[in-house]
Design an enzyme around this catalytic site. Sequence first.
Site, PDB file in Angstrom:
ATOM      1  N   CYS A   2       0.711  -1.162  -0.070  1.00 32.10           N
ATOM      2  CA  CYS A   2      -0.252  -0.046  -0.032  1.00 32.10           C
ATOM      3  C   CYS A   2       0.728   1.200  -0.083  1.00 32.10           C
ATOM      4  O   CYS A   2       0.342   2.246  -0.252  1.00 32.10           O
ATOM      5  CB  CYS A   2      -0.905  -0.039   1.203  1.00 32.10           C
ATOM      6  SG  CYS A   2      -2.116  -1.554   1.107  1.00 32.10           S
ATOM      7  N   HIS A  23      -3.587   7.040   2.305  1.00 29.34           N
ATOM      8  CA  HIS A  23      -4.070   5.837   1.645  1.00 29.34           C
ATOM      9  C   HIS A  23      -5.356   5.455   1.949  1.00 29.34           C
ATOM     10  O   HIS A  23      -5.703   5.563   3.299  1.00 29.34           O
ATOM     11  CB  HIS A  23      -3.085   4.673   2.234  1.00 29.34           C
ATOM     12  CG  HIS A  23      -3.339   3.314   1.891  1.00 29.34           C
ATOM     13  ND1 HIS A  23      -3.887   2.715   0.710  1.00 29.34           N
ATOM     14  CD2 HIS A  23      -3.428   2.014   2.875  1.00 29.34           C
ATOM     15  CE1 HIS A  23      -4.414   1.669   0.857  1.00 29.34           C
ATOM     16  NE2 HIS A  23      -3.874   1.154   2.057  1.00 29.34           N
ATOM     17  N   ASN A  82     -10.165  -0.534  -0.330  1.00 25.06           N
ATOM     18  CA  ASN A  82      -8.684  -0.517  -0.122  1.00 25.06           C
ATOM     19  C   ASN A  82      -8.138  -1.080  -1.490  1.00 25.06           C
ATOM     20  O   ASN A  82      -8.069  -2.256  -1.725  1.00 25.06           O
ATOM     21  CB  ASN A  82      -8.148  -1.189   0.882  1.00 25.06           C
ATOM     22  CG  ASN A  82      -6.797  -1.151   1.188  1.00 25.06           C
ATOM     23  OD1 ASN A  82      -5.879  -0.722   0.208  1.00 25.06           O
ATOM     24  ND2 ASN A  82      -6.184  -1.263   2.450  1.00 25.06           N
TER      25      ASN A  82
END
Length: 328
Positions: A114, A255, A285
């Site tokens: 990520c 993020h 996500n």
Amino acid sequence: MGKVAGVRVAATGSYVPDQIVTNEDLAALGCDSEWIVRRTGIRQRRRAADGEATSDMCYEASVRCMEKAGVTADQIDLIIVATMTPDHPTPSTGCHLQRRLGVTAPAMDVNAACAGFMYGMITAAQFIAAGNSKCALVVGADLMSRTVDPEDKKTYPLFGDAAGAMLLVADENATEGILSYQVGSEGCGGEMLCVPAGGSRTPLTPDTYAKRLQYLTMDGRNVFKWAVRLFAESAKDVLADAGVDSSELDMVVLHQANQRIIDSAVSDLNVAPEKVFVNLDRYGNTSGASIPLAIDEAVREGRMKSGDLVLMCGFGAGLAWGTALMRW
């Protein structure tokens, strides 16, 4: 800590698959729709079509980015793809993308999960600052729907598939560029976000398949605590290094992992909520695609303009993170 002058974002682009998977759609798997919203803020996510690979998403996002910038394949001299879900262990997804775009340039992958896009963007900026690139294509893309166990009711609903692209170019008039950045890792926490099998440590076997070790495992509680602490510390370090107060920020792009993490970050940083871009509710996500997807949407919505101060932070498996303050 570091900084990179003489670098400018020429354009951004993004791609999400057509299929929308709502929380209600996941009820058949035993997932609780209200729990998902309450604990994460996610209401839906995108899922790649059968036969669609990470490089396909990279290609779509890259073409849109290049069209916006008015850049042709012969002008690109570097490709960096940030992904933890490559088409194959080798060759790299970057090389697949390079071939399909018809670019003649070095291409490589960066795997920082990520945080991958931030690693890729900062690496590309350094290539430009060193005089070794004038037009670098950086893509963050992950096909997470095939990486997370459908039987894991707490983890499977969190992730979606997407790609985001950014073109960085050399510009001697961009005297600020990346005003400050920080990248880091805490490998001692690697087991908190991990795909146990499929590498040289634990090859794929019938036994590992039976134990479902080919899927991502996550210690959600401890990852949450780490992410909240990490962002607060890293953001303050970057802002202090640049001599910028949080009140001066025009946009914050984090993020998109969990709404509660984002809310906590906003509180710690003392930034107005309207200055924090959120699209987590619609995409979940998307790992390495998270930041470039959010940035592209913010640009298209007119929420980011030339001259803005933009703070970006990616964090995830590794454990690894990258934070940067950029003059847009």
